[in-house]
Every structure is written in structure tokens, then in C-alpha cells.
Design a protein around this motif. Structure first.
Motif, mmCIF file in Angstrom:
data_model
loop_
_atom_site.group_PDB
_atom_site.id
_atom_site.type_symbol
_atom_site.label_atom_id
_atom_site.label_comp_id
_atom_site.label_asym_id
_atom_site.label_seq_id
_atom_site.Cartn_x
_atom_site.Cartn_y
_atom_site.Cartn_z
ATOM 1 N N ASP A 359 17.161 25.505 21.390
ATOM 2 C CA ASP A 359 18.371 26.334 21.462
ATOM 3 C C ASP A 359 19.083 26.366 20.102
ATOM 4 O O ASP A 359 18.481 26.060 19.057
ATOM 5 C CB ASP A 359 19.277 25.829 22.598
ATOM 6 C CG ASP A 359 20.105 26.925 23.229
ATOM 7 O OD1 ASP A 359 21.149 27.274 22.654
ATOM 8 O OD2 ASP A 359 19.706 27.463 24.284
ATOM 9 N N ASP A 360 20.322 26.688 20.122
ATOM 10 C CA ASP A 360 21.153 26.894 18.927
ATOM 11 C C ASP A 360 21.102 25.685 17.983
ATOM 12 O O ASP A 360 21.068 24.536 18.435
ATOM 13 C CB ASP A 360 22.599 27.098 19.422
ATOM 14 C CG ASP A 360 23.507 27.659 18.360
ATOM 15 O OD1 ASP A 360 23.062 27.817 17.216
ATOM 16 O OD2 ASP A 360 24.676 27.943 18.695
ATOM 17 N N GLY A 361 21.145 25.966 16.662
ATOM 18 C CA GLY A 361 21.336 24.888 15.691
ATOM 19 C C GLY A 361 20.153 24.608 14.794
ATOM 20 O O GLY A 361 20.162 23.617 14.070
ATOM 21 N N GLY A 435 35.643 35.621 17.265
ATOM 22 C CA GLY A 435 35.381 35.100 18.607
ATOM 23 C C GLY A 435 34.318 34.044 18.429
ATOM 24 O O GLY A 435 33.290 34.330 17.818
ATOM 25 N N ARG A 436 34.541 32.852 18.897
ATOM 26 C CA ARG A 436 33.674 31.695 18.660
ATOM 27 C C ARG A 436 33.319 31.609 17.163
ATOM 28 O O ARG A 436 32.167 31.403 16.808
ATOM 29 C CB ARG A 436 32.398 31.778 19.498
ATOM 30 C CG ARG A 436 31.810 30.413 19.796
ATOM 31 C CD ARG A 436 30.375 30.490 20.250
ATOM 32 N NE ARG A 436 29.879 29.175 20.620
ATOM 33 C CZ ARG A 436 28.609 28.846 20.679
ATOM 34 N NH1 ARG A 436 27.691 29.722 20.405
ATOM 35 N NH2 ARG A 436 28.245 27.645 21.012
ATOM 36 N N HIS A 437 34.287 31.859 16.323
ATOM 37 C CA HIS A 437 34.157 31.818 14.848
ATOM 38 C C HIS A 437 33.161 32.857 14.332
ATOM 39 O O HIS A 437 32.589 32.683 13.265
ATOM 40 C CB HIS A 437 33.723 30.423 14.365
ATOM 41 C CG HIS A 437 34.368 29.294 15.106
ATOM 42 N ND1 HIS A 437 35.708 29.009 14.988
ATOM 43 C CD2 HIS A 437 33.865 28.408 15.997
ATOM 44 C CE1 HIS A 437 36.001 27.987 15.773
ATOM 45 N NE2 HIS A 437 34.911 27.609 16.407
ATOM 46 N N TRP A 470 17.814 35.404 23.616
ATOM 47 C CA TRP A 470 18.646 36.293 22.783
ATOM 48 C C TRP A 470 20.087 36.150 23.251
ATOM 49 O O TRP A 470 20.446 36.651 24.312
ATOM 50 C CB TRP A 470 18.141 37.725 22.945
ATOM 51 C CG TRP A 470 18.790 38.784 22.129
ATOM 52 C CD1 TRP A 470 20.083 39.208 22.187
ATOM 53 C CD2 TRP A 470 18.150 39.591 21.129
ATOM 54 N NE1 TRP A 470 20.288 40.229 21.298
ATOM 55 C CE2 TRP A 470 19.122 40.494 20.627
ATOM 56 C CE3 TRP A 470 16.854 39.659 20.612
ATOM 57 C CZ2 TRP A 470 18.836 41.443 19.654
ATOM 58 C CZ3 TRP A 470 16.573 40.612 19.633
ATOM 59 C CH2 TRP A 470 17.557 41.484 19.154
ATOM 60 N N ASP A 471 20.908 35.490 22.463
ATOM 61 C CA ASP A 471 22.282 35.188 22.876
ATOM 62 C C ASP A 471 23.263 36.211 22.273
ATOM 63 O O ASP A 471 22.917 36.936 21.320
ATOM 64 C CB ASP A 471 22.630 33.764 22.407
ATOM 65 C CG ASP A 471 23.645 33.081 23.300
ATOM 66 O OD1 ASP A 471 24.308 33.773 24.081
ATOM 67 O OD2 ASP A 471 23.780 31.843 23.206
ATOM 68 N N TYR A 472 24.469 36.223 22.804
ATOM 69 C CA TYR A 472 25.510 37.168 22.348
ATOM 70 C C TYR A 472 26.828 36.574 22.829
ATOM 71 O O TYR A 472 27.110 36.602 24.020
ATOM 72 C CB TYR A 472 25.212 38.526 22.982
ATOM 73 C CG TYR A 472 26.268 39.587 22.819
ATOM 74 C CD1 TYR A 472 26.450 40.232 21.593
ATOM 75 C CD2 TYR A 472 27.060 39.983 23.890
ATOM 76 C CE1 TYR A 472 27.398 41.227 21.455
ATOM 77 C CE2 TYR A 472 28.007 40.982 23.764
ATOM 78 C CZ TYR A 472 28.171 41.601 22.545
ATOM 79 O OH TYR A 472 29.117 42.593 22.412
ATOM 80 N N ASN A 473 27.608 36.021 21.889
ATOM 81 C CA ASN A 473 28.676 35.113 22.309
ATOM 82 C C ASN A 473 30.102 35.552 22.066
ATOM 83 O O ASN A 473 30.992 34.706 22.016
ATOM 84 C CB ASN A 473 28.460 33.750 21.645
ATOM 85 C CG ASN A 473 27.389 32.965 22.365
ATOM 86 O OD1 ASN A 473 27.434 32.833 23.589
ATOM 87 N ND2 ASN A 473 26.411 32.470 21.644
ATOM 88 N N ARG A 474 30.344 36.815 21.869
ATOM 89 C CA ARG A 474 31.737 37.226 21.723
ATOM 90 C C ARG A 474 31.909 38.686 22.152
ATOM 91 O O ARG A 474 30.942 39.415 22.319
ATOM 92 C CB ARG A 474 32.228 37.048 20.282
ATOM 93 C CG ARG A 474 31.481 37.862 19.254
ATOM 94 C CD ARG A 474 32.323 38.112 18.021
ATOM 95 N NE ARG A 474 33.467 38.961 18.337
ATOM 96 C CZ ARG A 474 34.422 39.265 17.463
ATOM 97 N NH1 ARG A 474 34.388 38.764 16.246
ATOM 98 N NH2 ARG A 474 35.409 40.068 17.801
ATOM 99 N N ASN A 511 17.516 37.238 28.271
ATOM 100 C CA ASN A 511 18.805 37.821 27.921
ATOM 101 C C ASN A 511 19.906 36.812 28.212
ATOM 102 O O ASN A 511 19.970 36.255 29.304
ATOM 103 C CB ASN A 511 18.983 39.078 28.790
ATOM 104 C CG ASN A 511 20.373 39.657 28.719
ATOM 105 O OD1 ASN A 511 20.965 39.700 27.656
ATOM 106 N ND2 ASN A 511 20.889 40.098 29.862
ATOM 107 N N CYS A 512 20.761 36.579 27.215
ATOM 108 C CA CYS A 512 21.868 35.649 27.426
ATOM 109 C C CYS A 512 23.079 36.196 26.698
ATOM 110 O O CYS A 512 22.961 36.710 25.582
ATOM 111 C CB CYS A 512 21.489 34.277 26.870
ATOM 112 S SG CYS A 512 22.852 33.104 26.868
ATOM 113 N N ALA A 513 24.240 36.110 27.296
ATOM 114 C CA ALA A 513 25.471 36.514 26.620
ATOM 115 C C ALA A 513 26.531 35.506 27.049
ATOM 116 O O ALA A 513 27.261 35.763 28.002
ATOM 117 C CB ALA A 513 25.856 37.940 26.994
#
Ligand code: DGJ
Length: 768
Positions: A359-361, A435-437, A470-474, A511-513
Motif C-alpha cells: 500500500d501507500d508509502g 485535502g489530506r495535504h 488506484w486510490d483518490y483521497n480528496r 478502485n479506491c477513493a
């Protein structure tokens, strides 16, 4: 089948007929949307007797059609200021505000995909072409029929033929007029980590307008909704289902007029829309979808589920069993090293997991969420040997390898932003809205899409990935107010996704948001699964999933078993309970596997073996939502071929609970079914100091000995098995064991406590 007779068009699919007619003014009107009428049968009786115009109605053509007022008709679209005074689906401007499109021609053909927006596969299409000669504008109404599933699609195309620019202020995908049979509107609202909450409301004269202006379809309101008779149930009564194949800001409007007619319209949100078309330019709207059942809401859910599986989800994995995932997010967050990841991967493999997702990072200097989005260079401190080396080591263990990306975002603290600040969406006047920096990248720009395509391709090839999350966080903010920026952003995203899909057809894509902030059929046209919610607490998740199953197929629900103490709710539930919920859909794990107790390891192994044995049922079975009591018991039934299962999810335990029977869905009356419960492990810790009722020595409730024991051993859950005829099961003839009621414990007592769950499996026995 689509047929044409006189001025009428009859579109018939499984369970419904949709009958359109061109009226005396050259306007398409809806004569019937409801139960099937056999093709070939006369449609004359559906034509309304010309009413006497009502009081003050404006008559469009008093000489030719003195009794036809737009205000009285079931119009298939509406422009304001020509007599249709209800909520309009089209608001246009070109040297004046009135438009009057009249029928010119029709075509029936195999469905032709939209040019820039996702379109389901196959189907038949009716195109009605209308012209406004005075304004030199063309309107096409496109009807897409998916006969076998009983789903109808509608899209509009507007074209500026010549002269001045044509301004589109509002251009909804569909407009449907229905007589109000005491309908309730069932909608789904929510928030981050609390998606898909159900709301029911009567449809009133003041109207019910909802949607999203955040740039994505959720989580506040989802474009899926139902209109159902108040008296309807899951298997009785009229129910209409509506969907939108679109992932951006949307609007749905449901309003009753003074004569008991409901107008339903939905499409791209008009806020920030105002698109201008130069002569020769066209606008095509996303596809709206609807279905109808006169047998309750389960049939609507099944229509949308089978339709999405067969025509919307990417073809490459359409019917393929989804792999069991390990995702390191809640297990490590940003704090990982190659060694840590490899330890987790080895453990995942040992437990039976099939795909490892990082995941992220993994990039830039991403030690928290304040930097590096947009940069696709590796975080060398965490992964000194590179992604390919990590991926190869994981592949060598016999696991597939997946990677997280958030392509649409850029951190102000990133090399990308420093090089191209103009690529980020900002209004350029005020300070940036973060949004979330993060800022979002301007996907309307081709060079931005090219950069992302090239970088993603390079990374996916380098890391030899099998899976991408595939994330989308703001939320979208600071958008230019001109020329439909939010809409064109979505066109840019769809273009990028199409290119990625084409380049990597075998890639699994999730798909992830921030969880479920963009779970809609638009995104599902490109993705095989979706991360349902960031909330992995089993109680919250069971209602989110159950509600989502009303409009979407569970083969896309990515569900993870996470830490026993929920990071979102701080609620403690057993791994077995978490599994019971995660099992209905695509199973995954998201906790620190290196810190498992021996009993947890054994439990997870059993869970995975059980899931693998029945995976087609859990991912592709037909769902029936048998019961749903807010805060109480939810029963979901899933069936496929000879197998079926009942999932029971409980809320807060009742005091002194009464008798319960095993609820089941459709079974063959005379067939014999064996049934049993999935056995679980009940921790000794659940019994507190009651443990002393069976212990030969006195034990302290929270003492070291009980803790030591509970990490290694557990009490088996209740026995429950038997065999019965379908009709016996359906008539409530099989009793479940008594829930714990503080009056003793036997081998059939169900120790569920608060927020417990169980899975009951049924198998049709071969006839002698
Ligand atoms: C939000 C997602 O929903 C989580 O699962 C996780 O991927 C984080 N983003 C990572 O930043």
C-alpha cells in the motif's frame, strides 16, 4: 427487443416494457414503463385520451393540437419556457432561452458505444433525432436496451449545428415520468468510513434533489436509488431501480407534479457545468440506467448485479475468481522495510493468501501523508533493493504482487509540483485548498495524462505488478467555473484509465477513493474490484456491504479482515466475526500477520480453506437480502448451483433472547438440503470470571493465565447441522440454537454476544 409501429416504439426486456410515442407536436412521450406487454400486442390502449387542457396551461400549437399542453405530457426531456413548467432536464442558451426540439427521424441498431464515456457491452439501441431549426441545434435521445438482464440505458447527445455558440447549463441523461402509486424513494447517503446508509422518504410535490458536487459520486450520496411502492417488499410490489454510469459530481431530481405524476431525472451535476459548444461540436451525456420489477426489490438488485457482471466490469476478468489479498496498510501504515514486508509475505503465503499488495508509502520520501505524491521514484530508505527485487522475491514465494498508487494527486512537497505547479488544480487567486495535504492534478490537460500514463507504465513494468490499487483521497475544489471543468476532469480520468486498461489488459485493478467515495458503475467499467470502505469494523461493514449489494454485484466488494480492535471504531470483535462479514465478496486480510497468536493463525488458515472451497458462491452467487433490522439482525442469503449460504450479522445482543429459525431464500421445495454452521473459535476471554465455572483452579478475569491460554486455545462454537426439505427450511422449520442467555451452556448454545455473526452453509443433496 425494440420494435416500431405507427408512432410508437416498444422496448421490452426481462420483466418490463417501455413504450414511447411521438405525439402530435413531434415530442417523444412515455406511454408505459412497467410490467411486460407482449411484443406485437396493440399499444393503442396505452395512449392517453387527449385531456382537456388544465386551466391555465400553455398550449404549444393551439391551431394544430389545441388539446396538447406540454404540462400534461409524460415528456422524455424538457426545456423550460414552452409550457412544460416542471423541473427541466435541459437548460440551454443560444441567442435566447427557449428551445423547441421536434422529432425528425429514428434509427434502431446494435448499440454503438459512446465516444468518450463508458458504455456497457452489447445491447440494442434506439436513436430518436430531434431538431430545433430556429436555434440550429440537434438533440438525440439514445435508448440502450439490455434485454436479457432487463436494464434500459439512456443518454442524450446535443449538437450545435451552426451559428453562435450553444451554452449547456444543464443536460441530464434521462427523464422518466411515472404515475405515483404511493412511491417511496430509497436513497443511499454516507460519509467517509460510513458509506451506503439507507434513507427512505415519500416523494413530495416540493421535490427531492440530491447528488454530489465533490467531484466524485460519493460517499455523501450514491447515484443508485430505488423508487418503490410503499407496500412493496423484497419479493413483492413495483420497484424501479436507477443508476448512472458516471463517477463525477451528479444530480438526481425526483418531484411529483400537481396531478400525481413523478418526474425522475439524473445526470451530470449542473453546478460548474456550463459547457459551450461551437458550431459542429457535440456533447454526449453519461448513460443513465433503469430497471423495473413487479416482484419487489431483490429482482432489481439481481438485474443490476447480472448486468454489471456481464456488461460493465472489464472483460478480461469478468467471470474470473478474485484472488485472496493481503494488504499491509492497517498492519504497518507507512512504517515498513523490505525485511518487514518479506516477513509478512511469507506469513501470508503460509496462511493460504494469494496476492500481496504493498500500500501507500513506497515512493519519494513518503514517511507520512504530507509529501511525495506525484513522484514515482522509489523510497530507497525503505526499499533499498528496488521494487523489482521485492516483487520478484514475492513472486518467488508463489504470491502475486500488487501496488498502491494515487495518480490523480500531487503533494505540494514533491518534485512534480516543484517542476509543474501549473499542473495542479488551483484557482490562482486565493491560497490553495488542500485535502489530506494534497492537490489534484488537472486531468483535462493532455500533457498531465501523458506524464501519468508514462510513469505508471514504467512503474508497473518495472515492478511486474499483477494488481494495482488506484486510490483518490480528496474532494475536488478550486475548479475553474468555465466550461464544465468537473465534467472534463472525468473525461480526462476515463481517457487515462482506458489507456492503462488497454496497455495492461490482464492487470487486476481495484478502485479506491478513501474507501467508497467513488463506488459507481463508471469506475467499475475499468476496475475489477473496489475497496468498499475504509471502515473495516465488522458491524459497520456488514450494513455498508448489505446496502451496497442492492445496486452492485458482490464480486467487486473488496473486504478485509483487519485487527481485532477496529482502528476506526475502537470496537473489538473476533477475527472469526470479521471473516464472516468479509467472506461475502472478495476476501482479504489487512493486519500485522507477524504478530498473530497461534490461535489466530489457526483460525485464519481455517477461514481461508473454507473460503477457497466455496469461493464461486461467495463471489458470484445470487444475493437475497432476507432481513435488515437497524442495529439488530441482518440476514443475507446467497445461492449458486447446488450451494447456498445464509449470513447472519447481529447488532447489540438482546437480553434473554428468544427463539430464532434459520432464514433462507429461494430453495426447491421438494429437494433435500443438508445444512451446517461454520464452526468458529470462541475466546475464553469472552467469559470473564465465569471461566471459574469450569476451571479446576481459581483464575483472575483479566489474569495472565487466561491471557496465556486464550492465545493458544479456544472453545469451539455451537454444533448445528441437519438435513431438511427446501419447503421446511423456507417455512421456518429449522430452529437455531438458543443464544447465550446466562442460564447455562450446552453444545448448541450460540455464544454471539454483541456484534456477532455466523455463516450457515446449505447443499442440495443428490436425489436417490
Ligand atoms: C486511503 C485508502 O482507502 C486506504 O485503504 C489506504 O490505501 C490509504 N488511503 C493510504 O494512504
Amino acid at each position: 427487443m425494440i420494435t416500431h409501429e405507427n408512432n410508437s416504439f416498444h422496448l421490452s426486456g426481462k420483466g418490463f416494457s417501455y413504450v414511447l410515442r411521438i405525439d402530435g407536436n413531434g415530442k417523444p412521450v412515455l406511454d408505459h414503463f412497467g410490467p411486460s406487454i407482449p411484443q406485437g400486442e396493440s399499444l393503442d390502449s396505452l395512449i392517453p385520451q387527449p385531456p382537456l387542457p388544465k386551466g391555465r396551461s400553455a398550449i404549444l400549437d393551439e391551431k394544430k393540437e389545441p388539446s396538447l399542453a406540454l404540462a400534461d405530457a409524460c415528456n422524455e426531456f424538457s426545456c423550460p419556457f414552452r409550457g412544460d413548467n416542471e423541473n427541466p432536464s435541459l437548460v440551454l442558451e443560444k441567442g435566447g432561452a427557449t428551445f423547441d426540439f421536434r422529432y425528425a427521424s429514428f434509427e434502431i441498431r446494435p448499440a454503438v458505444p459512446l465516444k468518450s464515456l463508458p458504455t456497457p457491452r452489447g445491447g440494442e439501441e434506439l436513436v430518436l433525432t430531434l431538431l430545433d431549426q430556429e436555434r440550429a441545434a440537434k438533440l438525440e435521445l439514445h435508448y440502450f436496451l439490455y434485454e436479457e438482464e432487463g436494464v434500459l440505458g439512456r443518454s442524450i447527445v446535443l449538437e450545435n449545428l451552426e451559428g453562435d455558440d450553444l451554452f449547456l447549463k444543464k443536460a441530464m441523461s434521462y427523464q422518466v415520468a411515472l404515475e405515483n402509486r404511493d412511491y417511496l424513494l430509497e436513497t443511499y447517503f454516507g460519509t467517509w468510513a460510513g458509506e451506503f446508509q439507507k434513507e427512505e422518504t415519500p416523494v413530495g410535490h416540493m421535490g427531492y434533489f440530491f447528488g454530489s458536487d465533490t467531484g466524485s459520486s460519493g460517499p455523501g450520496r450514491n447515484p443508485f436509488f430505488l423508487l418503490k411502492e410503499r407496500k412493496s417488499t423484497r419479493d413483492y410490489g413495483y420497484v424501479y431501480g436507477f443508476q448512472l454510469l458516471y463517477s463525477g459530481s451528479f444530480r438526481a431530481e425526483v418531484q411529483e407534479n400537481s396531478f400525481s405524476r413523478i418526474r425522475v431525472t439524473a445526470g451530470v451535476s449542473p453546478l460548474g457545468f456550463s459547457l459551450s459548444l461551437k458550431p459542429g461540436e457535440r456533447f454526449e451525456s453519461p448513460l443513465g440506467l433503469f430497471t423495473f420489477s413487479d416482484r419487489g426489490s431483490d429482482a432489481v438488485s439481481e438485474a443490476f448485479a447480472s448486468f454489471s457482471r456481464g456488461r460493465v466490469l472489464p472483460l478480461s476478468h469478468q467471470d474470473e475468481l478474485r484472488p485472496i489479498v493481503y494488504n499491509n496498510w492497517e498492519g504497518t501504515y507507512f512504517d515498513f522495510s523490505e525485511a518487514k514486508l518479506l516477513r509478512l509475505a511469507r506469513q501470508a503465503k503460509k496462511l493460504g493468501i494469494e496476492l500481496f499488495v504493498l500500500d501507500d508509502g513506497w515512493f519519494g520520501k513518503r514517511f507520512d501523508d504530507t509529501s511525495s505524491l506525484g513522484d514515482y521514484s522509489l523510497c530507497k530508505k525503505k526499499l533499498p533493493h528496488g521494487l523489482r527485487s521485492l516483487s520478484r522475491k514475492i513472486h518467488k514465494m508463489g504470491l502475486q504482487f500488487g501496488l498502491w498508487v494515487e495518480p490523480e494527486a500531487v503533494s505540494p512537497d514533491s518534485d512534480l509540483y516543484r517542476a509543474h505547479p501549473d499542473w495542479a488544480i488551483q484557482d490562482g487567486v486565493h491560497g490553495p485548498v488542500l485535502g489530506r495535504h494534497e492537490l489534484l492534478l488537472d486531468l483535462t490537460k493532455e500533457e498531465v495524462r501523458d506524464y501519468l500514463f508514462n510513469e505508471l507504465t514504467r512503474v508497473f513494468e518495472e515492478a511486474e505488478v499483477d494488481f494495482v490499487k488506484w486510490d483518490y483521497n480528496r474532494e475536488l475544489a478550486d475548479v475553474p467555473t468555465t466550461n464544465a471543468f468537473p465534467f472534463r476532469y472525468m473525461l480526462g480520468l476515463y481517457d487515462l484509465l482506458s489507456r492503462i486498461r488497454e496497455r495492461f489488459p490482464r492487470l487486476w485493478m481495484e478502485n479506491c477513493a478513501s474507501g467508497g467515495s467513488r463506488n459507481d458503475l463508471g469506475m467499475l467499467s475499468f476496475f475489477d474490484t473496489c475497496w468498499v470502505s475504509d471502515n473495516t469494523d465488522s458491524f459497520c461493514r456488514s450494513s455498508i456491504q448489505t446496502n451496497m449489494a442492492k445496486g452492485y454485484p458482490q464480486c467487486v466488494f473488496s473486504n478485509h479482515v483487519s485487527n481485532k480492535t477496529s482502528h476506526q471504531m475502537l470496537r473489538k470483535t473476533s477475527l472469526d466475526t470479521k471473516f464472516d462479514v468479509a467472506c461475502l465478496g472478495v476476501l482479504g486480510y489487512e493486519l500485522n500477520l507477524s504478530e498473530l497468536d497461534p490461535i489466530d493463525e489457526a483460525e485464519i488458515k481455517k477461514q481461508i480453506a473454507f473460503y477457497k472451497e466455496h469461493r464461486p458462491l461467495f463471489q458470484f452467487g445470487k444475493i437475497e437480502i432476507l432481513e435488515q433490522k437497524e442495529g439488530g439482525r441482518t440476514a443475507v442469503f446467497v445461492s449458486k448451483g447446488e450451494e447456498a449460504a445464509t449470513f447472519l450479522f447481529y447488532g447489540v445482543a438482546p437480553t434473554n433472547p428468544g427463539e430464532e429459525t434459520l432464514p433462507v431464500g429461494i430453495l426447491e421445495d421438494e429437494a433435500l438440503y443438508s445444512y451446517d454452521v461454520r464452526r468458529e473459535d470462541i475466546s475464553f476471554l469472552r467469559f470473564g470470571s465465569l471461566i471459574n465455572m469450569v476451571s479446576p483452579v481459581r483464575l483472575k478475569e483479566e489474569g495472565k493465565i487466561v491471557h496465556f491460554l486464550s492465545r493458544r486455545k479456544a472453545m469451539p462454537s455451537e454444533d448445528f447441522s441437519g438435513i431438511a426439505k427446501g419447503k421446511t427450511l423456507r417455512s421456518g422449520g429449522v430452529k437455531l440454537g438458543q443464544q447465550w442467555n446466562a442460564n447455562g451452556l450446552s453444545s448448541s448454545t450460540r455464544v454471539l454476544g454483541d456484534f456477532g455473526a455466523r455463516i450457515y452453509l446449505l447443499r442440495k443433496e443428490a436425489a436417490d
